[in-house]
Design an enzyme around this catalytic site. Structure first.
Site, PDB file in Angstrom:
ATOM      1  N   ASP A  66       0.153  -1.733  -4.993  1.00  0.00           N
ATOM      2  CA  ASP A  66       0.696  -1.935  -3.653  1.00  0.00           C
ATOM      3  C   ASP A  66       0.035  -3.123  -2.939  1.00  0.00           C
ATOM      4  O   ASP A  66      -1.072  -3.549  -3.281  1.00  0.00           O
ATOM      5  CB  ASP A  66       0.463  -0.686  -2.803  1.00  0.00           C
ATOM      6  CG  ASP A  66       1.505   0.382  -3.049  1.00  0.00           C
ATOM      7  OD1 ASP A  66       2.265   0.267  -4.020  1.00  0.00           O
ATOM      8  OD2 ASP A  66       1.552   1.347  -2.262  1.00  0.00           O
ATOM      9  N   ASP A  67       0.736  -3.573  -1.892  1.00  0.00           N
ATOM     10  CA  ASP A  67       0.194  -4.488  -0.876  1.00  0.00           C
ATOM     11  C   ASP A  67      -0.026  -5.922  -1.363  1.00  0.00           C
ATOM     12  O   ASP A  67      -0.705  -6.693  -0.686  1.00  0.00           O
ATOM     13  CB  ASP A  67      -1.147  -3.982  -0.313  1.00  0.00           C
ATOM     14  CG  ASP A  67      -1.072  -2.579   0.237  1.00  0.00           C
ATOM     15  OD1 ASP A  67       0.044  -2.111   0.508  1.00  0.00           O
ATOM     16  OD2 ASP A  67      -2.134  -1.942   0.397  1.00  0.00           O
ATOM     17  N   HIS A 116       7.719  -3.558  -0.445  1.00  0.00           N
ATOM     18  CA  HIS A 116       6.752  -2.714   0.268  1.00  0.00           C
ATOM     19  C   HIS A 116       6.673  -3.105   1.746  1.00  0.00           C
ATOM     20  O   HIS A 116       5.634  -2.936   2.382  1.00  0.00           O
ATOM     21  CB  HIS A 116       5.386  -2.838  -0.405  1.00  0.00           C
ATOM     22  CG  HIS A 116       4.416  -1.741  -0.062  1.00  0.00           C
ATOM     23  ND1 HIS A 116       4.752  -0.406  -0.044  1.00  0.00           N
ATOM     24  CD2 HIS A 116       3.100  -1.793   0.273  1.00  0.00           C
ATOM     25  CE1 HIS A 116       3.699   0.313   0.276  1.00  0.00           C
ATOM     26  NE2 HIS A 116       2.680  -0.503   0.489  1.00  0.00           N
ATOM     27  N   HIS A 120       3.620  -3.974   6.402  1.00  0.00           N
ATOM     28  CA  HIS A 120       3.021  -2.653   6.154  1.00  0.00           C
ATOM     29  C   HIS A 120       2.923  -1.779   7.406  1.00  0.00           C
ATOM     30  O   HIS A 120       1.886  -1.176   7.705  1.00  0.00           O
ATOM     31  CB  HIS A 120       1.634  -2.817   5.529  1.00  0.00           C
ATOM     32  CG  HIS A 120       1.216  -1.640   4.688  1.00  0.00           C
ATOM     33  ND1 HIS A 120       0.572  -0.532   5.212  1.00  0.00           N
ATOM     34  CD2 HIS A 120       1.350  -1.395   3.371  1.00  0.00           C
ATOM     35  CE1 HIS A 120       0.312   0.334   4.250  1.00  0.00           C
ATOM     36  NE2 HIS A 120       0.785  -0.163   3.111  1.00  0.00           N
ATOM     37  N   HIS A 210      -4.191  -0.861  -6.260  1.00  0.00           N
ATOM     38  CA  HIS A 210      -4.080  -2.042  -5.394  1.00  0.00           C
ATOM     39  C   HIS A 210      -4.704  -3.238  -6.089  1.00  0.00           C
ATOM     40  O   HIS A 210      -5.864  -3.179  -6.518  1.00  0.00           O
ATOM     41  CB  HIS A 210      -4.778  -1.789  -4.052  1.00  0.00           C
ATOM     42  CG  HIS A 210      -4.195  -0.644  -3.281  1.00  0.00           C
ATOM     43  ND1 HIS A 210      -4.590   0.657  -3.501  1.00  0.00           N
ATOM     44  CD2 HIS A 210      -3.225  -0.598  -2.326  1.00  0.00           C
ATOM     45  CE1 HIS A 210      -3.895   1.471  -2.691  1.00  0.00           C
ATOM     46  NE2 HIS A 210      -3.061   0.726  -1.976  1.00  0.00           N
TER      47      HIS A 210
END
Length: 281
Positions: A66-67, A116, A120, A210
């Protein structure tokens, strides 16, 4: 008719050209050189040689990040290539903008790309227009940068409501959650990350990690080795059993949206994240 003198003069010229074809070619054509672009294409070609995996016949697991693209994504991609593994990258638009080369390499080397959001946020706290903006802005940017549009949505923090589901269906994409975590963002400890992933590993597992956590990227060779020794094939989410049949708005893994513990795998508000988009490449 040509005079004998002109014919005699032409013969040496013709012989000279026949004797030096390389020189003539060099005068008209640039010499082949190795460029960064060629090297990237060669790397992509090498990565594409990994044979497809049939997860109906073998034990598979998907590592999802993610991210990103995070600042260590290039090193992670090197490791995945070395171990003939594929991953799934759930990208934030703001980091795709600051690290476009990493995003492009993910696409070229055959990894799954997901949406995503752009910044965020907690989507449930936004109005419908803002939710749509967060997702469509990232969708468009990833397609522009990589040539490939994301094929799934992972809402930040795994938070869903009927509006998010409806917009995912409208965008013709399934929603990808997870059924195992790494807690990498919280521990930032190689052994802890390694132990947590192996504890949560299971067939068709979707593990949340991550690529901005340095310890995650550093421990990855050891982790991939351990998973492969346990018989796992490390694949992109789209290769897992059941994932190929997903329809727009479907949630995968099945039942994951009912797991109240999922949010403990994601960074808390204010926690260190993928770093400022301004750090660039």
């Amino acid at each position: 008719m040509k005079s004998p003198a002109r014919m005699l003069l032409a013969v040496p010229c013709a012989l000279a050209l026949m004797a030096t074809p390389t020189a003539a070619w060099s005068a008209d054509q640039p010499k082949p050189t190795t460029t960064a672009k060629t090297t990237a294409a060669d790397k992509a070609k090498s990565a594409a040689k990994v044979a497809p995996v049939d997860c109906a016949k073998v034990k598979c697991i998907a590592l999802t990040f993610d991210d990103g693209p995070g600042k260590y994504a290039d090193k992670l991609l090197d490791t995945l290539k070395k171990y003939k593994s594929k991953a799934t990258f759930l990208l934030e638009g703001q980091y795709v903008k600051s690290r476009p080369a990493f995003a492009k390499r993910m696409a070229v080397e055959g990894h799954d790309l997901g949406n995503h959001s752009y910044t965020h946020p907690h989507l449930r706290e936004l109005d419908e227009a803002k939710i749509r903006e967060e997702l469509t802005k990232t969708q468009d940017l990833v397609k522009q940068v990589t040539g490939k549009a994301p094929t799934m949505i992972r809402p930040p923090y795994g938070e869903l409501d009927d509006r998010v589901k409806a917009i995912a269906a409208e965008m013709n994409m399934p929603i990808m959650l997870w059924n195992g975590g790494s807690r990498d963002w919280a521990t930032k400890n190689e052994k802890a990350i390694y132990d947590e992933v192996l504890k949560n590993a299971k067939r068709d597992g979707v593990i949340l990690m991550h690529d901005w956590v340095a310890q995650t990227v550093t421990v990855m060779p050891k982790l991939l080795t351990a998973l492969q020794k346990q018989g796992y094939h490390i694949v992109a989410v789209s290769s897992l059993r059941g994932a190929k049949e997903l329809k727009a708005g479907d949630i995968y893994p099945v039942g994951s949206e009912k797991d109240d513990g999922l949010t403990s795998d994601t960074p808390l508000d204010g926690a260190e994240s993928a770093e400022s988009p301004a750090d660039g490449l």
